[in-house]
Design a protein around this motif. Structure first.
Motif, PDB file in Angstrom:
ATOM      1  N   GLY A  79       0.810  -1.214   0.000  1.00 17.30           N
ATOM      2  CA  GLY A  79       0.000   0.000   0.000  1.00 17.30           C
ATOM      3  C   GLY A  79       0.839   1.258   0.000  1.00 17.30           C
ATOM      4  N   PHE A  80       1.939   1.244   0.749  1.00 17.30           N
ATOM      5  CA  PHE A  80       2.867   2.391   0.758  1.00 17.30           C
ATOM      6  C   PHE A  80       3.349   2.690  -0.659  1.00 17.30           C
ATOM      7  CE2 PHE A  80       7.453   3.304   0.478  1.00 17.30           C
ATOM      8  CZ  PHE A  80       7.465   4.611   0.949  1.00 17.30           C
ATOM      9  N   SER A  81       3.821   1.645  -1.333  1.00 17.11           N
ATOM     10  CA  SER A  81       4.339   1.805  -2.688  1.00 17.11           C
ATOM     11  C   SER A  81       3.250   2.312  -3.625  1.00 17.11           C
ATOM     12  CB  SER A  81       4.885   0.460  -3.188  1.00 17.11           C
ATOM     13  OG  SER A  81       5.347   0.583  -4.494  1.00 17.11           O
ATOM     14  N   ALA A  82       2.034   1.722  -3.527  1.00 18.00           N
ATOM     15  CA  ALA A  82       0.937   2.089  -4.417  1.00 18.00           C
ATOM     16  C   ALA A  82       0.528   3.545  -4.243  1.00 18.00           C
ATOM     17  CB  ALA A  82      -0.260   1.173  -4.160  1.00 18.00           C
ATOM     18  N   MET A  83       0.448   3.995  -2.984  1.00 16.23           N
ATOM     19  CA  MET A  83       0.047   5.391  -2.721  1.00 16.23           C
ATOM     20  C   MET A  83       1.066   6.376  -3.304  1.00 16.23           C
ATOM     21  SD  MET A  83      -2.771   5.013  -0.994  1.00 16.23           S
ATOM     22  CE  MET A  83      -3.164   6.434  -0.029  1.00 16.23           C
ATOM     23  N   ILE A  84       2.343   6.042  -3.162  1.00 13.09           N
ATOM     24  CA  ILE A  84       3.395   6.928  -3.692  1.00 13.09           C
ATOM     25  C   ILE A  84       3.353   6.954  -5.218  1.00 13.09           C
ATOM     26  CG2 ILE A  84       5.902   7.247  -3.913  1.00 13.09           C
ATOM     27  CD1 ILE A  84       5.049   7.988  -1.151  1.00 13.09           C
ATOM     28  N   VAL A  85       3.223   5.769  -5.850  1.00 11.97           N
ATOM     29  CA  VAL A  85       3.244   5.679  -7.322  1.00 11.97           C
ATOM     30  C   VAL A  85       2.065   6.442  -7.928  1.00 11.97           C
ATOM     31  CG1 VAL A  85       2.934   4.089  -9.266  1.00 11.97           C
ATOM     32  CG2 VAL A  85       4.553   3.524  -7.459  1.00 11.97           C
ATOM     33  N   VAL A  86       0.851   6.165  -7.445  1.00 12.34           N
ATOM     34  CA  VAL A  86      -0.334   6.836  -8.004  1.00 12.34           C
ATOM     35  C   VAL A  86      -0.293   8.330  -7.667  1.00 12.34           C
ATOM     36  CG1 VAL A  86      -2.857   6.936  -7.990  1.00 12.34           C
ATOM     37  CG2 VAL A  86      -1.699   4.718  -7.907  1.00 12.34           C
ATOM     38  N   GLY A  87       0.067   8.659  -6.432  1.00 12.44           N
ATOM     39  CA  GLY A  87       0.145  10.064  -6.028  1.00 12.44           C
ATOM     40  C   GLY A  87       1.144  10.848  -6.866  1.00 12.44           C
ATOM     41  N   MET A  88       2.284  10.232  -7.157  1.00  8.94           N
ATOM     42  CA  MET A  88       3.304  10.920  -7.974  1.00  8.94           C
ATOM     43  C   MET A  88       2.828  11.134  -9.401  1.00  8.94           C
ATOM     44  SD  MET A  88       7.090   9.662  -6.983  1.00  8.94           S
ATOM     45  CE  MET A  88       7.646  10.414  -8.477  1.00  8.94           C
ATOM     46  N   ALA A  89       2.136  10.123  -9.969  1.00  8.21           N
ATOM     47  CA  ALA A  89       1.629  10.256 -11.336  1.00  8.21           C
ATOM     48  C   ALA A  89       0.652  11.428 -11.423  1.00  8.21           C
ATOM     49  CB  ALA A  89       0.940   8.962 -11.772  1.00  8.21           C
ATOM     50  N   VAL A  90      -0.218  11.542 -10.416  1.00  9.16           N
ATOM     51  CA  VAL A  90      -1.248  12.591 -10.422  1.00  9.16           C
ATOM     52  C   VAL A  90      -0.630  13.962 -10.164  1.00  9.16           C
ATOM     53  CG1 VAL A  90      -3.344  13.423  -9.274  1.00  9.16           C
ATOM     54  CG2 VAL A  90      -3.063  10.983  -9.720  1.00  9.16           C
ATOM     55  N   ILE A  91       0.172  14.077  -9.097  1.00  9.29           N
ATOM     56  CA  ILE A  91       0.708  15.400  -8.729  1.00  9.29           C
ATOM     57  C   ILE A  91       1.731  15.884  -9.764  1.00  9.29           C
ATOM     58  CG2 ILE A  91       2.703  14.755  -7.264  1.00  9.29           C
ATOM     59  CD1 ILE A  91       1.623  16.856  -5.220  1.00  9.29           C
ATOM     60  N   GLY A  92       2.461  14.938 -10.401  1.00 10.91           N
ATOM     61  CA  GLY A  92       3.426  15.312 -11.441  1.00 10.91           C
ATOM     62  C   GLY A  92       2.739  16.001 -12.608  1.00 10.91           C
ATOM     63  N   ILE A  93       1.640  15.395 -13.097  1.00  9.70           N
ATOM     64  CA  ILE A  93       0.894  15.984 -14.218  1.00  9.70           C
ATOM     65  C   ILE A  93       0.221  17.285 -13.783  1.00  9.70           C
ATOM     66  CG2 ILE A  93      -1.072  15.641 -15.782  1.00  9.70           C
ATOM     67  CD1 ILE A  93      -0.307  12.644 -15.821  1.00  9.70           C
ATOM     68  N   ALA A  94      -0.320  17.305 -12.554  1.00 16.74           N
ATOM     69  CA  ALA A  94      -0.998  18.510 -12.054  1.00 16.74           C
ATOM     70  C   ALA A  94      -0.028  19.687 -11.956  1.00 16.74           C
ATOM     71  CB  ALA A  94      -1.632  18.229 -10.690  1.00 16.74           C
ATOM     72  N   ILE A  95       1.182  19.434 -11.439  1.00 13.24           N
ATOM     73  CA  ILE A  95       2.185  20.512 -11.316  1.00 13.24           C
ATOM     74  C   ILE A  95       2.595  21.012 -12.704  1.00 13.24           C
ATOM     75  CG2 ILE A  95       4.592  20.987 -10.683  1.00 13.24           C
ATOM     76  CD1 ILE A  95       4.156  19.227  -8.185  1.00 13.24           C
ATOM     77  N   LEU A  96       2.811  20.077 -13.642  1.00 17.14           N
ATOM     78  CA  LEU A  96       3.210  20.443 -15.006  1.00 17.14           C
ATOM     79  C   LEU A  96       2.119  21.297 -15.660  1.00 17.14           C
ATOM     80  CD1 LEU A  96       5.829  19.662 -16.462  1.00 17.14           C
ATOM     81  CD2 LEU A  96       4.585  17.835 -17.615  1.00 17.14           C
ATOM     82  N   TYR A  97       0.869  20.838 -15.520  1.00 14.48           N
ATOM     83  CA  TYR A  97      -0.276  21.560 -16.106  1.00 14.48           C
ATOM     84  C   TYR A  97      -0.383  22.962 -15.519  1.00 14.48           C
ATOM     85  CZ  TYR A  97      -5.185  22.668 -17.168  1.00 14.48           C
ATOM     86  OH  TYR A  97      -6.341  23.281 -17.602  1.00 14.48           O
ATOM     87  N   ALA A  98      -0.318  23.053 -14.162  1.00 16.73           N
ATOM     88  CA  ALA A  98      -0.466  24.354 -13.492  1.00 16.73           C
ATOM     89  C   ALA A  98       0.687  25.296 -13.841  1.00 16.73           C
ATOM     90  CB  ALA A  98      -0.546  24.150 -11.986  1.00 16.73           C
ATOM     91  N   THR A  99       1.895  24.738 -13.919  1.00 17.15           N
ATOM     92  CA  THR A  99       3.075  25.560 -14.253  1.00 17.15           C
ATOM     93  C   THR A  99       2.933  26.150 -15.654  1.00 17.15           C
ATOM     94  OG1 THR A  99       4.449  24.155 -12.849  1.00 17.15           O
ATOM     95  CG2 THR A  99       5.586  25.566 -14.412  1.00 17.15           C
ATOM     96  N   PHE A 100       2.558  25.304 -16.632  1.00 18.93           N
ATOM     97  CA  PHE A 100       2.387  25.793 -18.006  1.00 18.93           C
ATOM     98  C   PHE A 100       1.242  26.815 -18.075  1.00 18.93           C
ATOM     99  CE2 PHE A 100       4.183  21.577 -19.900  1.00 18.93           C
ATOM    100  CZ  PHE A 100       5.470  22.036 -19.680  1.00 18.93           C
ATOM    101  N   TYR A 101       0.189  26.564 -17.303  1.00 19.06           N
ATOM    102  CA  TYR A 101      -0.985  27.453 -17.304  1.00 19.06           C
ATOM    103  C   TYR A 101      -0.582  28.864 -16.858  1.00 19.06           C
ATOM    104  CZ  TYR A 101      -5.835  28.944 -16.521  1.00 19.06           C
ATOM    105  OH  TYR A 101      -7.038  29.607 -16.580  1.00 19.06           O
ATOM    106  N   VAL A 102       0.175  28.929 -15.763  1.00 24.49           N
ATOM    107  CA  VAL A 102       0.579  30.236 -15.221  1.00 24.49           C
ATOM    108  C   VAL A 102       1.672  30.866 -16.075  1.00 24.49           C
ATOM    109  CG1 VAL A 102       1.639  31.383 -13.224  1.00 24.49           C
ATOM    110  CG2 VAL A 102      -0.110  29.612 -12.869  1.00 24.49           C
ATOM    111  N   TRP A 103       2.673  30.072 -16.454  1.00 24.28           N
ATOM    112  CA  TRP A 103       3.835  30.588 -17.198  1.00 24.28           C
ATOM    113  C   TRP A 103       3.438  31.099 -18.580  1.00 24.28           C
ATOM    114  CZ3 TRP A 103       7.391  27.270 -20.571  1.00 24.28           C
ATOM    115  CH2 TRP A 103       8.469  28.017 -21.039  1.00 24.28           C
ATOM    116  N   LEU A 104       2.547  30.383 -19.264  1.00 26.21           N
ATOM    117  CA  LEU A 104       2.169  30.745 -20.632  1.00 26.21           C
ATOM    118  C   LEU A 104       0.981  31.713 -20.665  1.00 26.21           C
ATOM    119  CD1 LEU A 104       2.448  27.200 -22.280  1.00 26.21           C
ATOM    120  CD2 LEU A 104       4.110  29.057 -22.434  1.00 26.21           C
ATOM    121  N   GLY A 105       0.460  32.039 -19.462  1.00 24.09           N
ATOM    122  CA  GLY A 105      -0.684  32.968 -19.405  1.00 24.09           C
ATOM    123  C   GLY A 105      -1.883  32.441 -20.165  1.00 24.09           C
ATOM    124  N   VAL A 106      -2.188  31.172 -19.991  1.00 23.63           N
ATOM    125  CA  VAL A 106      -3.258  30.515 -20.743  1.00 23.63           C
ATOM    126  C   VAL A 106      -4.590  31.231 -20.536  1.00 23.63           C
ATOM    127  CG1 VAL A 106      -4.597  28.366 -20.921  1.00 23.63           C
ATOM    128  CG2 VAL A 106      -2.117  28.279 -20.724  1.00 23.63           C
TER     129      VAL A 106
END
Length: 801
Positions: A208-235
């Motif tokens: 469960g420890f491994s699963a929570m980290i793997v799924v959490g990283m996949a989600v937060i990684g994409i969310a951070i990338l999306y939010a960063t591009f959104y703010v940086w590019l003035g979407v």
């Protein structure tokens, strides 16, 4: 399963008369560079840095969307829960010193291989990043990019940064999977001396420890990338990029994750199965000693393989599955919102992130529902599989409720007030599909059911009939899953089309997004499924430690039961993985068609396979699957031959090994398998990456000289389509037949048909040996391959035009 009096009295019988010390293979403990840097920083400074990082993340999230803030919050809470689970597992005792010594040897072998393997993969990733940069610097730009002022250079660096971040996160996901498994195995072994239920709980919480980290990283990684591009590019500001086009910038992240996962799965799969085959062929068949016997020189390499192949590789595999599915669904959500002129499209784009945030919540409830004490009123010994299934059922029920709530929250629109309900039903189709897939795979691989028992019976007439029965079982097992996938795709597409969402011409446009929502539904319990998957190798390792440290038979009985259940959970999660890969590949294929249309500035809605070149592309796609599988299996065979020769040499040159008078050279087998698997993973991996690019470029040139525009893109689309279909069928065959052979052997080892050491058992070992590269090397690698072909064509699409 209950403990005998001998253990409680401390009487270990004949075990005390045997050699119980092992060569101390403990080397210098390894931690990745980033962890060494973090551990060298003062704790207070580290806390301040983390708080600042969190502040920045939430600041960016707040300037993007409240939905992103919700996603960040859930992911961070899940990471805290994962840390609690890790602390709880590590607080358990490691048992007697001999168990600790074996665990240390396994840990060193796994960490040493991980360091070398990921060093090789990182060099190849940097080389590929340079190639992508060059291609993007000289490619055409889309009308959307031109209108937003996003030039070639910016697009090139964004794609490369996303690719490298995806590759890095995928590597961390793999490391986390291995980190916990090499520390939990000995604690499960120690707990098995007390009770089966406690051992089960430790293995599940470690997974469960491994699963929570793997799924959490996949989600937060994409969310951070999306939010960063959104703010940086003035979407969504005047003269800048529209939010509906933003998800296309994330495809590099999915490709990076797939790239690392493919090599992690190949290298880890070759390692684990070459060691397993070598250990079994000489140990069990030739010398007649039990599995995981300390006298077998390849036993440590085999136990290391469980961690690098099943834990590290599967962590990276599921990470890229979730990443690919989220990105493709975001692209399709954005495209549909744009066509339907929906005022606020952010709900449709960010819906996949919310679904997987809820996945973390409901899976944690399922994990924590498995307790270390028996339920009141339970009679006799409880079946561990039934306990795990009860946790899965809780997770599925919660998934249905949270999925319905998510669709009402994010997918409600005034243009089509009932659309959210249609999409909720699409999600329900996906959840039911996942449940049926798990059940089908269990039916074909669990020895409680007829197929595996029939296969075990075939072993009583020899090695040949065992192989024939196993191959026919694997071929038959492809039928039901294909029917289920077919019904799921058509149902979800129809529900999406009738949702009421139409474009400006009144044409229904919700079909593809309906299949995307069904895929999200299927993966909405991914964290719990990964927990069950990680449970398998941890239980397997625990059994090996118990056997090597020569614990009483009653302890081995507990770990044998957990190991057999682990084999079934590993097989069922592979079924789940290939089902979700099939749906995700369909989405990625649709996203590829959309991207080609955008770059070509003309419609690209269908591919005609009656055109000879396009048909040839399909043939090449199917051939790629068979050639890749062949190279993966032959890599295991060649490496296993080296192990067999080494183990035989040691038995001949050190005759005292069999009488416990001489110690085997475990390190030699570990070194052989590690170097051979790194060498062998390159060829099939490069084939998978180069093939679609080469085919696209060759047919683009051919189309240019024969007056056929877009021929390169059409041929690649055909190759992708055929490779996906062939890959799904081949993976189903390989995974199920391998799992059935393994559990047929386990069934005979329970005492039926002559039990261990009988001719029937030897035939079953042969079948298990054949199935090893099927289920743990070629089969799981195909899950990654079919998604990587889709993501690589998305990234490289401009090259084919």
């Amino acid at each position: 399963m209950l403990m005998g009096d001998d253990l409680e009295d401390g009487n270990l019988g004949p075990y005390q008369e045997r050699l119980r010390t092992f060569p101390n293979m403990r080397g210098k403990s390894y931690n990745p560079l980033i962890f060494r840097i973090l551990m060298g920083i003062n704790v207070r400074v580290l806390v301040v840095i983390l708080l600042l990082a969190l502040g920045v993340v939430f600041y960016i999230g707040a300037h993007t969307s409240p939905i992103i803030v919700f996603v960040f919050s859930v992911c961070i809470i899940s990471f805290l829960l994962a840390m609690h689970l890790a602390k709880w597992v590590l607080a358990k005792d490691e048992g007697p010193p001999e168990m600790g010594q074996i665990s240390d040897a396994i840990r060193d072998g796994a960490e040493g291989f991980f360091r070398t393997q990921y060093g090789t993969i990182s060099k190849m990733a940097i080389l590929l990043a340079a190639v992508i940069l060059c291609i993007y610097l000289f490619r055409t730009t889309t009308p959307q990019q031109e209108s937003s002022g996003l030039g070639r250079v910016a697009t090139a660096f964004i794609t490369v940064a996303a690719f490298l971040l995806g590759a890095f996160c995928s590597g961390v996901a793999g490391y986390v999977g291995m980190w916990v498994s090499v520390r939990a195995n000995v604690r499960v072994s120690s707990a098995a001396r007390r009770s089966a239920r406690e051992a089960l709980q430790i293995a599940v919480r470690a997974g469960g420890f491994s699963a929570m980290i793997v799924v959490g990283m996949a989600v937060i990684g994409i969310a951070i990338l999306y939010a960063t591009f959104y703010v940086w590019l003035g979407v969504d500001t005047p003269g800048s990029m529209k939010v509906t086009d933003l998800p296309l910038l994330l495809v590099g992240y999915g490709f990076g994750a797939s790239f690392v996962a493919l090599f992690a799965q190949l290298g880890g799969g070759i390692y684990t199965k070459a060691a397993d085959v070598g250990a079994d062929l000489v140990g069990k068949v030739e010398q007649g000693i039990p599995e995981d016997d300390p006298r077998n020189p390849a036993v440590i390499a085999d136990l290391v393989g469980d961690n690098v192949g099943d834990c590290a590789a599967r962590g990276a595999d599921l990470f890229e599955s979730i990443a690919a599915e989220i990105i493709s669904a975001m692209i399709l959500g954005g495209t549909m919102a744009q066509r339907c002129k929906i005022e606020d499209p952010s709900g449709f784009i960010l819906f996949p992130l919310v679904v997987h945030s809820f996945d973390l919540v409901i899976s944690s409830v399922g994990i924590l529902s498995i307790r270390g004490t028996r339920d009141s009123g339970a009679k006799g010994s409880e079946d561990p599989m039934a306990i795990l299934e009860r946790g899965y059922s809780i997770t599925v029920i919660l998934a249905v409720l949270t999925f319905g709530a998510s669709t009402r929250w994010l997918l409600y629109t005034e243009q089509a007030p009932s659309a959210w309900f249609h999409f909720a039903l699409c999600g329900l189709v996906g959840i039911i599909t996942a449940y049926i897939f798990v059940w089908i795979t269990k039916y074909y691989t669990d020895y409680k059911y007829e197929p595996v028992r029939t296969l075990a019976l075939a072993s009583s007439t020899g090695h040949g009939t065992n192989i024939i029965a196993g191959v026919s079982l694997g071929l038959e097992s492809t039928a039901l899953p294909v029917l289920v996938i077919s019904v799921a795709i058509v149902s979800a597409y129809w529900l999406g089309q009738t949702s009421g969402l139409v474009d400006e011409n009144g044409v229904p446009t919700g079909g593809l997004f309906g299949t995307a929502v069904a895929t999200m539904g299927m993966l909405s319990t991914a964290a719990y499924v990964l927990t069950m998957d990680m449970f398998g190798p941890i239980a397997d390792n625990a059994g090996g430690i118990v056997e090597m440290s020569q614990q009483p038979e009653s302890v081995r009985e507990i770990t044998d039961v957990l190991d057999a259940v682990g084999n079934t959970t590993k097989a069922t999660t592979k079924g789940f993985a290939i089902g979700s890969a099939a749906l995700a590949s369909f989405l990625l294929f649709s996203a590829y068609m959309d991207e080609v249309a955008t770059f070509a500035r003309e419609p690209f809605k269908q591919v005609d396979i009656a055109i000879p070149e396009v048909f040839v592309g399909g043939l090449l796609g199917s051939m790629l699957i068979f050639l890749f599988s062949a190279w993966a299996c032959s890599a295991v065979g060649r490496t296993a031959q080296e192990v067999v020769r080494e183990v035989r040499r040691q038995f001949i040159e050190r005759p005292g090994i069999m009488e416990y008078k001489e110690k085997p050279d475990y390190a030699r087998c570990v070194a052989i398998v590690a170097s051979a698997s790194l060498r062998e993973m390159i060829k099939p991996g490069v084939l998978a990456i180069v093939s679609p690019i080469a085919v696209g470029i060759v047919f683009r040139i051919f189309g240019y000289y024969t007056g056929q525009p877009l021929l390169g893109a059409k041929v690649v689309a055909s190759m992708l389509m055929f490779a996906t279909v062939s890959g799904i069928l081949m993976a189903l065959f390989l995974n199920t037949s391998g799992g059935a052979w393994d559990n047929a052997k386990k069934y005979i080892e329970t005492g039926v048909l002559g039990g261990k050491g009988s001719d029937c058992h030897k035939a079953a070992v042969t079948g298990d040996t054949v199935g090893d590269p099927f289920k743990d090397t070629a089969g799981p690698s195909l899950h990654v391959l079919i998604k990587m072909l889709a993501t690589i064509t998305l990234v490289m699409a401009p090259v084919f035009l």
